[in-house]
Design a protein around this motif. Sequence first.
Motif, PDB file in Angstrom:
ATOM      1  N   GLU A 163      -5.621  10.213 -21.287  1.00 36.14           N
ATOM      2  CA  GLU A 163      -4.234   9.970 -20.884  1.00 36.14           C
ATOM      3  C   GLU A 163      -3.673  11.268 -20.308  1.00 36.14           C
ATOM      4  OE1 GLU A 163       0.004   9.529 -23.294  1.00 36.14           O
ATOM      5  OE2 GLU A 163      -1.798   8.661 -24.188  1.00 36.14           O
ATOM      6  N   TYR A 199      -1.423  10.312  -7.876  1.00 30.57           N
ATOM      7  CA  TYR A 199      -1.909  11.102  -9.010  1.00 30.57           C
ATOM      8  C   TYR A 199      -3.043  10.384  -9.738  1.00 30.57           C
ATOM      9  CZ  TYR A 199      -1.599  13.670 -13.468  1.00 30.57           C
ATOM     10  OH  TYR A 199      -1.872  14.406 -14.600  1.00 30.57           O
ATOM     11  N   VAL A 200      -2.853   9.112 -10.012  1.00 30.64           N
ATOM     12  CA  VAL A 200      -3.885   8.340 -10.706  1.00 30.64           C
ATOM     13  C   VAL A 200      -5.157   8.275  -9.865  1.00 30.64           C
ATOM     14  CG1 VAL A 200      -4.500   6.032 -11.537  1.00 30.64           C
ATOM     15  CG2 VAL A 200      -2.262   7.005 -12.088  1.00 30.64           C
ATOM     16  N   LEU A 239      -1.280   6.585 -18.058  1.00 27.67           N
ATOM     17  CA  LEU A 239      -0.310   7.542 -17.537  1.00 27.67           C
ATOM     18  C   LEU A 239       0.976   7.502 -18.357  1.00 27.67           C
ATOM     19  CD1 LEU A 239       0.180   9.593 -15.228  1.00 27.67           C
ATOM     20  CD2 LEU A 239       1.305   7.719 -13.978  1.00 27.67           C
ATOM     21  N   VAL A 244       0.670   1.598 -10.134  1.00 24.99           N
ATOM     22  CA  VAL A 244      -0.563   2.188 -10.649  1.00 24.99           C
ATOM     23  C   VAL A 244      -1.407   1.137 -11.375  1.00 24.99           C
ATOM     24  CG1 VAL A 244       0.529   4.448 -10.891  1.00 24.99           C
ATOM     25  CG2 VAL A 244       0.451   2.916 -12.851  1.00 24.99           C
ATOM     26  N   VAL A 273      -3.372   1.651 -13.979  1.00 24.83           N
ATOM     27  CA  VAL A 273      -3.674   2.015 -15.370  1.00 24.83           C
ATOM     28  C   VAL A 273      -2.473   1.720 -16.269  1.00 24.83           C
ATOM     29  CG1 VAL A 273      -5.316   3.790 -14.655  1.00 24.83           C
ATOM     30  CG2 VAL A 273      -2.920   4.406 -15.065  1.00 24.83           C
TER      31      VAL A 273
END
Length: 283
Positions: free
Chosen positions: A134, A166-167, A175, A204, A206
Amino acid sequence: MPQTPTAELIDEAREKHTAVAAFNVITLEHAEAVAAGAEQAGAPAILQISENAVKFHGGSLAAVTAATAAVARTSSARLALHLDHVVSADLLTAALEAGYGSVMVDASKLGYADNVRATADAVRRGHERGVWIEAELGRVGGKEGEPALDAHTPGVRTDPAEAAAYVAATGVDALAVAVGSSHAMTERTAALDHELIAALRDAVPVPLVLHGSSGVPDAEIRRAVAAGMVKINVGTALNTAFTGAVREYLAAHPTTVDPRKYLVPAREAMAGTVAHFLGLLGG
């Protein structure tokens, strides 16, 4: 029961459109309370040790990890083991060798490019060991020595487009985002930006993590989960319950010197808090 991988609990929660709670562990009583509360609620939970907790225990990861893992093994609840807010590279190395199912790498104080670089390296190392990673983008704030940050403070909230980039650049498994909560709140008055949570969920691939959930009212937590939060971090609420129970006992029994006398109600108070939060998420 054998320790449950964090990823397994998170994946199940996402499939059910619910969330899993992660509770901060400082003392053995914290870990025992999380296990007891999870058993009471009939729900899984994450036992979460922070870098600050490791510092409290003399900087050694081994003892607090062994004790917490032992609690997970002897509990009938499904419990995962997570190391939170890791800044130290040495601590990350130790965690990857200590059997943690997941680690939160905190490079949020760095500039964007340095955050990406540090997090991507941690992800690479973690994935080599099968460890779920994470990370944080944005600034939740409120930890010791930091001011509480409002969701509307410029530069604080997590930007959905930046989060998507970013991911993709780091390969993180989850995140932590800044949407209006703050660490170390002792009053549950935080108002979350639910439109932002939904936008981040859509941006995102995630799961999203809410830090500082102790200061978030029940209704706000339910809305956050409905909007897309999957991991809900709770720390200060346990400490509030613990300390309140100790104060109450010692006020009524001022000559007490045996710590077991006041640690029992303190542990029970924390277990009740755990069960409450798990009930919110299960509902």
